[in-house]
Design an enzyme around this catalytic site. Structure first.
Site, PDB file in Angstrom:
ATOM      1  N   TYR A 280      -4.964   0.641  14.227  1.00 41.82           N
ATOM      2  CA  TYR A 280      -4.338   1.439  13.204  1.00 41.82           C
ATOM      3  C   TYR A 280      -4.678   0.634  11.837  1.00 41.82           C
ATOM      4  O   TYR A 280      -5.167   1.576  11.112  1.00 41.82           O
ATOM      5  CB  TYR A 280      -3.019   1.329  13.442  1.00 41.82           C
TER       6      TYR A 280
ATOM      7  N   SER B 106      -2.223   2.181   4.181  1.00 37.00           N
ATOM      8  CA  SER B 106      -1.289   1.334   4.651  1.00 37.00           C
ATOM      9  C   SER B 106      -1.819  -0.072   4.321  1.00 37.00           C
ATOM     10  O   SER B 106      -2.923  -0.469   4.112  1.00 37.00           O
ATOM     11  CB  SER B 106      -1.252   1.084   6.206  1.00 37.00           C
TER      12      SER B 106
HETATM   13  N1  LIG Z   1       5.741   5.240   8.670  1.00 36.19           N
HETATM   14  C1  LIG Z   1       5.307   4.234   8.126  1.00 36.19           C
HETATM   15  O1  LIG Z   1       6.073   3.268   8.386  1.00 36.19           O
HETATM   16  C2  LIG Z   1       4.034   4.247   7.559  1.00 36.19           C
HETATM   17  C3  LIG Z   1       3.674   3.241   6.770  1.00 36.19           C
HETATM   18  C4  LIG Z   1       2.228   3.216   6.198  1.00 36.19           C
HETATM   19  C5  LIG Z   1       1.407   4.191   6.299  1.00 36.19           C
HETATM   20  N2  LIG Z   1       1.971   5.381   6.809  1.00 36.19           N
HETATM   21  C6  LIG Z   1       1.180   6.315   6.878  1.00 36.19           C
HETATM   22  O2  LIG Z   1       1.911   7.792   6.125  1.00 36.19           O
HETATM   23  C7  LIG Z   1       1.436   9.012   6.835  1.00 36.19           C
HETATM   24  C8  LIG Z   1       2.628   9.706   7.486  1.00 36.19           C
HETATM   25  O3  LIG Z   1       3.277   8.967   8.208  1.00 36.19           O
HETATM   26  P1  LIG Z   1       4.739   9.310   9.073  1.00 36.19           P
HETATM   27  O4  LIG Z   1       5.209   7.957   9.193  1.00 36.19           O
HETATM   28  O5  LIG Z   1       5.324  10.313   8.299  1.00 36.19           O
HETATM   29  O6  LIG Z   1       4.306   9.874  10.420  1.00 36.19           O
HETATM   30  P2  LIG Z   1       4.641  11.311  11.188  1.00 36.19           P
HETATM   31  O7  LIG Z   1       4.164  10.888  12.441  1.00 36.19           O
HETATM   32  O8  LIG Z   1       6.009  11.350  10.967  1.00 36.19           O
HETATM   33  O9  LIG Z   1       3.964  12.453  10.642  1.00 36.19           O
HETATM   34  C9  LIG Z   1       2.582  12.294  10.646  1.00 36.19           C
HETATM   35  C10 LIG Z   1       2.236  14.025  10.690  1.00 36.19           C
HETATM   36  O10 LIG Z   1       0.734  14.238  10.995  1.00 36.19           O
HETATM   37  C11 LIG Z   1       0.711  15.142  11.713  1.00 36.19           C
HETATM   38  N3  LIG Z   1      -0.549  15.162  12.241  1.00 36.19           N
HETATM   39  C12 LIG Z   1      -1.193  14.338  13.271  1.00 36.19           C
HETATM   40  N4  LIG Z   1      -2.288  14.531  13.584  1.00 36.19           N
HETATM   41  C13 LIG Z   1      -2.625  15.731  13.048  1.00 36.19           C
HETATM   42  C14 LIG Z   1      -3.817  16.474  12.876  1.00 36.19           C
HETATM   43  N5  LIG Z   1      -4.902  16.333  13.720  1.00 36.19           N
HETATM   44  N6  LIG Z   1      -4.018  17.672  12.118  1.00 36.19           N
HETATM   45  C15 LIG Z   1      -2.713  18.050  11.260  1.00 36.19           C
HETATM   46  N7  LIG Z   1      -1.670  17.177  11.506  1.00 36.19           N
HETATM   47  C16 LIG Z   1      -1.951  16.071  11.987  1.00 36.19           C
HETATM   48  C17 LIG Z   1       1.713  15.126  12.772  1.00 36.19           C
HETATM   49  O11 LIG Z   1       1.994  16.379  13.543  1.00 36.19           O
HETATM   50  C18 LIG Z   1       3.123  14.472  11.867  1.00 36.19           C
HETATM   51  O12 LIG Z   1       3.938  15.745  11.515  1.00 36.19           O
HETATM   52  C19 LIG Z   1       0.209   8.464   8.006  1.00 36.19           C
HETATM   53  O13 LIG Z   1      -0.888   8.656   7.631  1.00 36.19           O
HETATM   54  C20 LIG Z   1       0.742   7.077   8.163  1.00 36.19           C
HETATM   55  O14 LIG Z   1      -0.339   6.299   8.814  1.00 36.19           O
HETATM   56  C21 LIG Z   1       3.286   5.391   7.413  1.00 36.19           C
END
Ligand SMILES: NC(=O)c1ccc[n+]([C@@H]2O[C@H](COP(=O)([O-])OP(=O)(O)OC[C@H]3O[C@@H](n4cnc5c(N)ncnc54)[C@H](O)[C@@H]3O)[C@@H](O)[C@H]2O)c1
Length: 236
Positions: A142, A129
């Site tokens: 985070y 991120s």
């Molecule tokens: N959404 C945003 O704005 C954003 C911005 C920057 C980075 N990210 C990164 O992108 C990635 C995905 O984010 P998202 O928005 O799709 O989030 P999300 O919560 O929709 O998806 C995350 C997924 O990870 C799974 N997960 C959590 N803990 C786990 C574990 N111990 N083992 C296996 N699976 C596990 C959850 O069940 C979920 O399906 C993350 O790493 C997040 O930090 C997201």
């Protein structure tokens, strides 16, 4: 030739889009998640595997079931835990670091071991991120975990290069997932506050982030980088 691509957190907002993007270029996709892996995989017509990335036994079981992996996408993460420095409970910071840092490390270590053993010149793409480089009040726990993901990316890249394995990160700003869209409704002051920080004046779509992941997975001479997909937010 079709690659076998393992996407962790594949049932989430960005993970589903990443899985769909690799499918669209004819790769074989395995979607792994701690929750709803089978359901999400069935929606896309791919293989789903349950895994907890913080639990080595669970990782070993999942990787034995999946077989050889050419591309690992470390997308699973926790992002809903916020708190200011003076307030965040240590247990919350621990939860963030456990999933985002330890989980990314363990998946990288186990998959890389298998790639080295098989002589697979594979690729690993981590979801970082821009928060790892630019602070937002209330998000430091985070952000600390994502700064560590960038460090793991460089660490793995420099040590796995001799095996022909490349390791990179995609570092989005806010991404318009269903969860984020619900929390920041269009026209809300909170949505406007984010847009005001982004020179391109829009949030990233999940497909834009997925395209960057597919690019880095196949980018022949790129390793150890963390690519911002942020509409220019890091420039401000
Ligand atoms: N959404 C945003 O704005 C954003 C911005 C920057 C980075 N990210 C990164 O992108 C990635 C995905 O984010 P998202 O928005 O799709 O989030 P999300 O919560 O929709 O998806 C995350 C997924 O990870 C799974 N997960 C959590 N803990 C786990 C574990 N111990 N083992 C296996 N699976 C596990 C959850 O069940 C979920 O399906 C993350 O790493 C997040 O930090 C997201």
């Amino acid at each position: 030739m079709a690659r076998t691509v393992l996407v962790t957190g594949g049932a989430g907002g960005i993970g589903r889009a990443i899985a769909a993007a690799f499918l669209a270029v004819q790769d074989t996709v395995v979607l792994a998640d701690i929750d709803k892996a089978e359901e999400a995989a069935a929606d896309l017509g791919v293989r789903g595997v349950a895994v907890d990335i913080t639990d080595e036994k669970s990782i070993i079981r999942a990787l034995d079931e999946i077989g050889p992996v050419d591309v690992l996408v470390n997308n699973a993460g926790l992002l809903g835990i916020h708190g200011r420095l003076l307030d965040l409970p240590g247990t919350d910071l621990h939860a963030l670091l456990r999933t985002n840092v330890l989980g990314t490390f363990l998946m990288t270590q186990h998959v890389a071991h298998r790639m080295v053993q098989r002589g697979t010149r594979g690729a690993i793409v981590n979801l970082s991120s821009i928060g790892g480089r630019q602070p937002t009040p209330g998000m430091g726990g985070y952000e600390s975990s994502k700064a560590a993901v960038d460090a793991i990316t460089r660490w793995a890249a420099v040590e796995l290069a001799e095996h022909g394995i490349r390791v990179n990160s995609v570092a989005p700003g806010p991404v318009l997932t269903p969860v984020l869209a619900a929390g920041l409704p269009e026209g809300s002051p909170a949505r406007k506050a984010w847009l005001d920080r982004i020179p391109l004046r829009r949030l990233a779509s999940v497909d834009t982030v997925a395209a960057a992941v597919v690019f880095l997975a196949g980018a022949d001479h790129i390793t150890g980088t963390s690519l911002p997909v942020d509409g220019g937010q890091l420039l401000t």
